[in-house]
Design a protein around this motif. Structure first.
Motif, PDB file in Angstrom:
ATOM      1  N   GLY A 159      -4.732  -0.971  14.172  1.00  0.00           N
ATOM      2  CA  GLY A 159      -5.306  -0.275  13.026  1.00  0.00           C
ATOM      3  C   GLY A 159      -4.502   0.945  12.598  1.00  0.00           C
ATOM      4  O   GLY A 159      -4.920   1.688  11.715  1.00  0.00           O
ATOM      5  N   SER A 160      -3.328   1.142  13.211  1.00  0.00           N
ATOM      6  CA  SER A 160      -2.521   2.302  12.816  1.00  0.00           C
ATOM      7  C   SER A 160      -1.579   1.950  11.668  1.00  0.00           C
ATOM      8  O   SER A 160      -0.844   2.802  11.184  1.00  0.00           O
ATOM      9  N   GLY A 161      -1.592   0.688  11.242  1.00  0.00           N
ATOM     10  CA  GLY A 161      -0.795   0.322  10.071  1.00  0.00           C
ATOM     11  C   GLY A 161       0.564  -0.266  10.380  1.00  0.00           C
ATOM     12  O   GLY A 161       1.468  -0.219   9.547  1.00  0.00           O
ATOM     13  N   LYS A 162       0.720  -0.861  11.548  1.00  0.00           N
ATOM     14  CA  LYS A 162       2.007  -1.457  11.904  1.00  0.00           C
ATOM     15  C   LYS A 162       2.343  -2.631  10.983  1.00  0.00           C
ATOM     16  O   LYS A 162       3.455  -2.746  10.492  1.00  0.00           O
ATOM     17  N   THR A 163       1.336  -3.489  10.762  1.00  0.00           N
ATOM     18  CA  THR A 163       1.603  -4.693   9.971  1.00  0.00           C
ATOM     19  C   THR A 163       2.058  -4.343   8.559  1.00  0.00           C
ATOM     20  O   THR A 163       2.940  -4.997   8.000  1.00  0.00           O
ATOM     21  N   GLU A 164       1.483  -3.285   7.996  1.00  0.00           N
ATOM     22  CA  GLU A 164       1.914  -2.869   6.659  1.00  0.00           C
ATOM     23  C   GLU A 164       3.392  -2.442   6.676  1.00  0.00           C
ATOM     24  O   GLU A 164       4.135  -2.718   5.737  1.00  0.00           O
ATOM     25  N   LEU A 209       0.846  -1.193   0.000  1.00  0.00           N
ATOM     26  CA  LEU A 209       0.000   0.000   0.000  1.00  0.00           C
ATOM     27  C   LEU A 209       0.879   1.241   0.000  1.00  0.00           C
ATOM     28  O   LEU A 209       2.044   1.182   0.390  1.00  0.00           O
ATOM     29  N   VAL A 210       0.307   2.350  -0.437  1.00  0.00           N
ATOM     30  CA  VAL A 210       1.034   3.621  -0.353  1.00  0.00           C
ATOM     31  C   VAL A 210       0.987   4.059   1.107  1.00  0.00           C
ATOM     32  O   VAL A 210      -0.082   4.215   1.682  1.00  0.00           O
ATOM     33  N   ARG A 250      -2.160 -12.769   5.578  1.00  0.00           N
ATOM     34  CA  ARG A 250      -1.650 -11.454   5.170  1.00  0.00           C
ATOM     35  C   ARG A 250      -0.204 -11.545   4.707  1.00  0.00           C
ATOM     36  O   ARG A 250       0.202 -10.871   3.760  1.00  0.00           O
ATOM     37  N   GLN A 281       3.933   6.135   8.672  1.00  0.00           N
ATOM     38  CA  GLN A 281       4.401   4.799   8.278  1.00  0.00           C
ATOM     39  C   GLN A 281       5.689   4.890   7.470  1.00  0.00           C
ATOM     40  O   GLN A 281       6.627   4.124   7.683  1.00  0.00           O
TER      41      GLN A 281
END
Ligand code: ADP
Ligand code: ZN
Length: 768
Positions: free
Chosen positions: A230-235, A192-193, A267, A198
């Motif tokens: 939900g803050s985008g850590k996994t991404e 993802l962008v 994922r 991030q």
């Protein structure tokens, strides 16, 4: 040539064996071997290879297990460090780094018989009808497993063998891999962008990964990624892993066992592991069969899998070279193993990262005080993701003072009027509710109203919990079960009172208050199988359940857009335990549970019922204020010199005879006192492992401790468990490596009376 071998059955000793010429080019450091030991044949790991031995007449190594060395030199070094630091025998540490399925002599790939069509000669024989049918299938498929063929052709293996005799087919064993995810459809996903926070976090991590081991400042390799769910850590993890792969390196991702769901695995697989790369991600966790674990592990060892996702012990996966380690939910105490070696996988990860020059990313919404403190003092780099990707608001949290709700009645009610009202509203609107109580059973104590008798376990110093469905009293420590008495066993009074609340009672009360609601309980009493867990969550997701009641099982990671209300029945339950981490635990748990509300369109609401509503752990959780909580909690730790300002070693003595245990504990105390007062003039001679030896040589073990604080012996919070009495000593120091070595030496030397054992737990997560 000789090999030094560590055997699982002989602690703190290694033995030399001769390497027979036929094995000479295969035996190496890390080889798993079978050797003679007295009259037996035992398994061990080669820890060194040398020209000669001080011993004469060596016995030869009998055979090698596995085609490759099983323990890599780097993991061997890590195991040695672990043995030293966690004060356990090196053999125990070595044993724990290889899964049972890999260590066993019999472990191997699964071979199945395959039938292959051979080139047809000119003089094709005239076959009987049955054989011809079978041949036609084989010819069409070219290759087919024998079992599939037998089933498909409705024939027998004997018929197939007849074709083999005629030279038409070959029947031979072939390896088939056991892939636990073979039946899952994996759809590829694209990076993802990233948003600004991030991108900044990713850049910091990849910069550390770019740096060569030499020119990187030692401390900059560990990061704490602080961001709510939900803050985008996994991404960020996913994209950092992509960088590792691009650099020709691999990655290890640790997640708590309970979060290791098919969705989590998917994922990672979606991003990296599909099509011709389908073996790139390996998964290691306790639900795999032994065969699956064997195959997953060897895929890693062979380098076909470069990314490993797993629970605690995956930190020892033989990924080489290693570029990145991710520890998600780093604050989770399940990273600590509660039996020897009592290691914390997060701390082992940090050490492994340092040893191998890999970046380490610790992620959490509620970091441990230790990790956050390490950022404050510059040991780790703090990276923050302050907002949720979808910009959704945090749920609104109300704290309900249960002292008021309890007033004027007969004891506190299960539900405050406020929570009852909120549940009613949700039912009317068709929205869902989660109720959380971290205690199983119906009621936690059975008391006589007349003489005060309380039903306790005969084996543990604990009251028995009443389980209503099966009408039994049960001990939650040793599982002792007894019938519910009709009257007080002591004074025969028939008036028995149940007190203390469990999930069964919450369920029961809900059914009475809201007869129209569909209520489902979820705790380990109910869920004996993994399918039950999936089924209930599935029912909840599809709206077949209105209210889900559960223990910590429902606290983590679940995503339900229609849940707009979360009720925490008894928030201060864990607060009053005799443990300096009680506040931290409560803050983490409340934050986690509250996070289950409002994951969809509608803003969520959380009710926290508490008897100490103004406790900081509850108030900071209410405001979603981690920093505020950290600042007041760190002050408390500092004043009392608790971690992170010191490190703790917990010594527990156990035995059936209380006097003996107590006496032994006092004896240990006297020995420990010598450590802090004596100026240990002689270096302690520890033949533990080379690294311990090196430290002894450096003189680090010598001399009295600067700051050793010894408390106890005192009875453990649960004095008796499973019929063992337990006494504890708590040691605090800033020089833990040195203390570990001194303790190892003490454990070795100490003679305890029969029936008394001593365990040493370095950096314990709790006192129990
Ligand atoms: P965390 O690990 O902190 O809980 P995730 O990485 O799972 O957060 O992200 C939460 C959700 O947001 C996921 O559905 C993810 O696909 C999505 N997401 C993450 N980063 C971005 C981004 N930069 N742009 C759009 N969606 C994102
Ligand atoms: Zn018991």
């Amino acid at each position: 040539m000789i090999a030094r071998v560590s055997l699982e059955i002989a602690l703190r000793k290694e033995f030399d064996y001769a390497i027979p010429p036929e094995l000479a080019d295969r035996v190496d450091v890390g080889s798993r071997v079978q050797v003679p030991f007295g009259p037996r044949k035992v398994l061990g790991v080669v820890t060194a290879v040398a020209e000669e031995s001080a011993q004469a007449r060596l016995k030869p190594i009998l055979k090698i297990i596995g085609a490759q060395t099983l323990v890599t030199a780097r993991v061997l070094k890590l195991a040695r460090w672990m043995a030293d630091y966690y004060c356990c025998a090196p053999e125990i540490a070595l044993k724990s780094i290889l899964p049972e399925a890999v260590r066993k002599e019999a472990a191997s790939w699964r071979e199945r018989l395959f039938v292959t069509a051979l080139p047809v000669q000119d003089d094709f024989p005239k076959l009987p009808k049955r054989q011809l049918e079978v041949w036609n299938i084989v010819e069409e498929r070219r290759e087919i497993s024998l079992s599939e063929l037998v089933e498909l052709a409705e024939t027998t293996a004997a018929t197939v063998r007849k074709l083999e005799d005629r030279g038409l087919v070959r029947v031979a064993p072939q390896i088939t891999e056991r892939d636990p995810y073979a039946n899952e459809q994996i759809l590829p996903s694209q990076p993802l962008v990233l948003n600004a926070a991030q991108a900044k976090a990713l850049a910091a991590v990849t910069t550390a990964m770019d740096a060569k081991q030499g020119d990187r400042a030692l401390k900059s390799g560990t990061f704490l990624l602080h961001g709510v769910t939900g803050s985008g850590k996994t991404e960020v993890y996913l994209q950092a892993i992509a960088t590792a792969l691009a650099q020709g390196k691999g990655a290890i991702v640790l997640v708590p066992e309970i979060s290791l769901t098919p969705q989590t695995v998917e994922r990672f697989k979606s991003r990296f592991s599909h099509g011709s790369n389908h073996t790139l991600v390996a998964v290691l966790h306790s639900h795999l069969s032994a065969g699956e674990r064997h195959d997953e592990w060897h895929k890693i060892r062979q380098g076909r899998a470069r990314i490993v996702i797993g629970a605690r012990s995956a930190i020892f996966a033989p990924v080489e070279p290693l570029g990145l380690i991710v520890v998600d939910e780093e604050h989770e105490h399940t990273y600590k193993q509660e039996e020897a070696p009592r290691y914390n996988a997060r701390d082992v990860a940090i050490m492994r990262g340092q040893m191998e020059g890999a970046a380490v990313v610790l992620g959490s919404a509620t970091p441990s005080l230790e990790s956050y403190h390490n950022c404050q003092r510059g040991k780790f780099t703090l990276l923050e993701l302050p907002e949720r990707v979808d910009n959704q608001k945090m749920p609104y949290v109300r704290v309900v003072d249960m002292r008021q709700a309890a007033r004027g009645g007969k004891g506190p009610p299960t539900f405050s009027p406020q929570l009852k009202e909120a549940i009613t509203q949700r039912l009317e609107k068709g929205e869902q509710t989660i109720l959380f109580l971290n205690r199983r059973g119906y009621s936690t104590a059975l008391e006589c109203t007349q003489c005060g008798f309380v039903a306790t376990c005969p084996n543990c110093s604990l009251s028995l919990t009443y389980h209503r469905p099966e009408q039994k009293l049960r001990c939650h420590v040793c599982n002792h079960i007894e019938p519910v008495p009709a009257a007080c066993p002591k004074c025969k009074n028939p008036q028995i009172r149940y007190s203390g609340l469990g999930t069964q009672k919450v369920e029961d009360t809900l059914n009475k208050l809201f007869p129209q609601a569909r209520v489902q309980r979820m705790d380990s009493d109910l869920l004996k199988r993994k399918e039950d867990y999936r089924r209930i969550l599935g029912d909840f997701r599809t709206g077949k359940i209105d209210i889900l009641v559960g223990t910590q099982m429902i606290a983590k990671g679940l995503h339900f857009p229609n849940v707009t209300l979360v009720g925490i029945i008894y928030a201060d339950m864990a607060l009053h335990q005799p443990d300096f981490r009680a506040g931290e635990r409560t803050f983490q748990l409340l934050t986690q549970v509250a996070g289950r509300a409002g994951r969809g369109e509608v803003e969520g609401e959380v009710f926290v019922q508490a008897f100490t509503p103004f406790h900081p752990a509850i108030q900071y959780a209410r405001r979603h204020d981690f920093i505020g909580f950290y600042e007041q909690e760190i002050e408390f730790r500092k004043q009392l010199n608790y971690p992170p300002f010191s490190r703790v070693a917990l010594l527990t003595l156990r035995g059936h005879n209380e006097d003996k245990v107590k006496f032994s504990a006092e004896h240990v105390r006297k020995e420990l006192d010598k450590l802090s007062t004596e100026n240990n003039p002689e270096p302690l001679s520890l033949a533990l492992s080379p690294s311990a030896g090196e430290r002894v040589a450096e003189g680090r073990v010598r001399g009295a401790f600067k700051d050793l604080n010894i408390a106890g012996p005192a009875p453990a919070p649960l004095l008796r468990a499973e019929n063992y009495y337990r006494y504890q000593l708590m040691l605090r120091t800033t020089q833990m490596s040195k203390l570990s070595l001194a303790l190892a030496e003490l454990v070795n030397r100490l003679e305890l009376p029969e029936g008394v054992t001593l365990t040493v737990d370095i950096d314990p997560t709790g006192l129990s």
